[in-house]
Design an enzyme around this catalytic site. Structure first.
Site, PDB file in Angstrom:
ATOM      1  N   HIS A 181      42.015  38.524  49.601  1.00 36.18           N
ATOM      2  CA  HIS A 181      41.653  39.836  50.156  1.00 36.18           C
ATOM      3  C   HIS A 181      40.141  40.046  50.221  1.00 36.18           C
ATOM      4  O   HIS A 181      39.669  40.936  50.915  1.00 36.18           O
ATOM      5  CB  HIS A 181      42.362  40.972  49.419  1.00 36.18           C
ATOM      6  CG  HIS A 181      41.750  41.353  48.117  1.00 36.18           C
ATOM      7  ND1 HIS A 181      41.964  40.663  46.956  1.00 36.18           N
ATOM      8  CD2 HIS A 181      40.906  42.357  47.781  1.00 36.18           C
ATOM      9  CE1 HIS A 181      41.291  41.229  45.970  1.00 36.18           C
ATOM     10  NE2 HIS A 181      40.635  42.271  46.444  1.00 36.18           N
ATOM     11  N   HIS A 243      38.383  34.392  44.853  1.00 31.38           N
ATOM     12  CA  HIS A 243      37.393  35.373  45.319  1.00 31.38           C
ATOM     13  C   HIS A 243      35.941  34.892  45.166  1.00 31.38           C
ATOM     14  O   HIS A 243      35.159  34.950  46.104  1.00 31.38           O
ATOM     15  CB  HIS A 243      37.556  36.697  44.572  1.00 31.38           C
ATOM     16  CG  HIS A 243      38.947  37.249  44.616  1.00 31.38           C
ATOM     17  ND1 HIS A 243      39.786  37.061  45.686  1.00 31.38           N
ATOM     18  CD2 HIS A 243      39.653  37.984  43.713  1.00 31.38           C
ATOM     19  CE1 HIS A 243      40.947  37.668  45.444  1.00 31.38           C
ATOM     20  NE2 HIS A 243      40.883  38.220  44.257  1.00 31.38           N
TER      21      HIS A 243
HETATM   22  C1  BG6 Z   1      42.618  40.766  42.274  1.00 33.27           C
HETATM   23  C2  BG6 Z   1      42.758  40.477  40.808  1.00 33.27           C
HETATM   24  O1  BG6 Z   1      42.889  39.619  43.044  1.00 33.27           O
HETATM   25  O2  BG6 Z   1      41.312  41.209  42.543  1.00 33.27           O
HETATM   26  C3  BG6 Z   1      42.423  41.700  39.999  1.00 33.27           C
HETATM   27  O3  BG6 Z   1      44.062  40.032  40.524  1.00 33.27           O
HETATM   28  C4  BG6 Z   1      41.074  42.227  40.376  1.00 33.27           C
HETATM   29  O4  BG6 Z   1      42.478  41.429  38.610  1.00 33.27           O
HETATM   30  C5  BG6 Z   1      40.946  42.394  41.877  1.00 33.27           C
HETATM   31  O5  BG6 Z   1      40.893  43.469  39.735  1.00 33.27           O
HETATM   32  C6  BG6 Z   1      39.546  42.744  42.276  1.00 33.27           C
HETATM   33  O6  BG6 Z   1      39.551  43.120  43.622  1.00 33.27           O
HETATM   34  P1  BG6 Z   1      38.501  44.142  44.161  1.00 33.27           P
HETATM   35  O7  BG6 Z   1      38.795  44.222  45.623  1.00 33.27           O
HETATM   36  O8  BG6 Z   1      38.685  45.412  43.426  1.00 33.27           O
HETATM   37  O9  BG6 Z   1      37.165  43.518  43.874  1.00 33.27           O
END
Ligand code: BG6
Length: 493
Positions: A181, A243
């Site tokens: 995402h 990420h």
């Molecule tokens: C998710 C993780 O993929 O990403 C979470 O499983 C994390 O633990 C999250 O909090 C963070 O996403 P964002 O968009 O809030 O940076």
């Protein structure tokens, strides 16, 4: 233009992800005229539920989402909502039984279809096997069939490879859309725009001019209600191979020959392939102990990780990790990339900070070289989205004194646009068949390869764990990781 007509099938669509992100994203797309008039949403889940009940649940959430949107929040557009929900239906069934897929076939008929796997990872393989055997995965007569897979994609290199191999029994790589995402975030996509549509950054983007890069994903939240999942996962698996690696590859990749999906992903794969697997001596694992946000009367006390729900008393799971990685190629040799991510830190902030080399010589008698403000270009991913450039300037007054100043571009201010869920782009791209922002098998495996030594050490209980108080900056040891070479993390406050 509106995406082609078709069915959007959400396995596990009774869960949180659909309410909180997928439905709002689809609604946003519909508001912008990007969803076809003939668009069916089919939710497959095991709970007892009626179509009306499901739609009501979505309605409750969407209202909240619309009111929480950014600067130009509006009322729900009833016409759009009614059109969307007229075509929602619920299918109750087990993901493991043939009958579910037979029933689904009748609903999907000969339409295009996207199958979105919003389910626990253990079901990915089973569902895709069934899509294969039932014939639902088969693309014929110009009809497409695509599968979107959420993370976690495997839990280490070996399981990721096995899962990729399993998917490829039933699907072609061109049908597989592995979601990260982070790639849906505007500011992450903007990294490429910044680098490859400007004349001034790219010429400096190399070892001659850059001292090091810091990538931070700091969160204030703790493990929340996800203890059971998180205990077996930890910060490394949860954030790094996916990420943070995306942020790293976007920052470090070469310019692709075009913006074709494979041209972009080839460059990402190349850069991943030259990142050395992490060395344990270049890594710090931390876990939060009790602490607080703020001090004094206003302070909010915070529990330690081991006191959270569903967490083992002597848990060795890391909630923080910092690491130093090397990108061994012509552009980056000798430029460390420092990564850190953690829960229960002082602030929520995701950013990439490019630290440029110091000016070669101090012309200003009162300000020695080491006191000059370094040039740092910070790409702010969230929660404030933008770019800042830090540099030295003369402080007003008769004597020549230098101080650090910042030039700032703020997304929301400039474009006067509120945040989206980040899923709009991803869903739309899948509907139109653009895989650029999705992970390919090799980029997923590349991410796991980098962290595999850390996972091996965890498995054999040889990865040290240190502790940090909740609500502050993370473990001291992470500061030492940079201090060894005279560097410092950007402050989190
Ligand atoms: C998710 C993780 O993929 O990403 C979470 O499983 C994390 O633990 C999250 O909090 C963070 O996403 P964002 O968009 O809030 O940076």
């Amino acid at each position: 233009a509106a995406a082609p007509p078709g069915a959007f099938v959400i396995f596990g669509g009774g869960g949180d992800l659909t309410k909180r992100l997928l439905m709002p994203a689809i609604y946003n797309l519909a508001c912008n005229g990007l969803i076809n008039e003939d668009f069916r949403i089919i939710v497959v889940d095991w709970a007892e539920m009626t179509d009306e009940g499901l739609i009501q649940q979505f309605r409750d959430f969407i209202g909240d989402f619309v009111s929480k949107r950014g600067t130009n929040a509006t009322e729900l557009r009833q016409d759009v909502w009614d059109r969307l929900t007229a075509n929602i239906s619920y299918l109750r069934g087990s993901f493991e039984e043939d009958s579910t897929y037979e029933a689904l076939k009748e609903k999907v008929e000969a339409r295009n279809a996207v199958f979105y796997l919003a389910v626990a990872a253990k079901f990915f393989g089973t569902i895709v096997d069934h899509l294969g055997t039932s014939g639902l995965a088969k693309e014929e007569d110009g009809v497409y069939r695509r599968v979107i897979i959420e993370k976690p994609f495997g839990s280490d290199l070996e399981s990721a490879r096995a899962l990729n191999a399993r998917l490829l029994h039933s699907l072609d790589e061109s049908q597989i859309y592995r979601i990260d995402h982070y790639l849906g975030k505007e500011t992450v996509q903007n990294i490429m725009a910044l680098r490859f549509s400007n004349g001034i950054f790219e010429p400096l983007w190399n070892r001659q001019n850059i001292d090091h890069v810091q990538i931070t994903a700091a969160e204030t939240v703790g493990v929340e209600k996800r203890g059971r999942f998180y205990e077996g996962t930890g910060a490394i698996r949860d954030m790094v191979p996916n990420h943070l690696m995306q942020l790293l590859t976007m920052t470090a990749m070469e310019a692709p020959a075009s913006f074709d999906a494979d041209a972009v992903r080839d460059e990402k794969a190349k850069v991943l392939s030259v990142i050395q697997p992490v060395k344990l001596s270049n890594m710090v694992r931390g876990q939060y102990v009790s602490g607080s946000f703020g001090v004094g009367e206003e302070a909010e006390a915070l529990r330690g990780y081991r006191e959270e729900k569903d967490i083992a008393l002597g848990s060795q799971t890391e909630t923080y990790v910092a690491m130093k990685l090397a990108v061994d190629n012509w552009r980056w040799a000798g430029v460390p990339f420092y990564l850190r991510t953690g829960k229960r830190l002082r602030t929520r902030r995701t950013e990439i900070a490019i630290h440029f080399k110091q000016a070669p010589f101090a012309l200003f008698r009162d300000t020695p070289v080491e006191k000059l403000t370094p040039n740092i270009l910070v790409l702010h991913i969230q929660p404030t989205e933008g770019v800042t450039l830090q540099f030295s300037a003369k402080v007003p007054g008769p004597s020549v004194k230098l101080g650090g100043v910042r030039m700032k571009f703020d997304y929301a201010e400039w474009f006067n646009d509120g945040p989206t869920t980040g899923y709009e782009t991803l869903i739309y791209d899948c509907l139109i068949g653009d895989q650029t922002l999705f992970q390919r098998a090799d980029t997923i495996e590349g991410g796991w390869r980098v962290v595999q030594p850390a996972l091996d050490a965890e498995a054999s209980d040889t990865a040290p764990l240190c502790f940090y108080p909740a609500g502050l900056d993370g473990p001291r040891e992470a500061d030492e990781l940079l201090a060894r070479s005279g560097r410092r993390w950007l402050a989190l406050e």
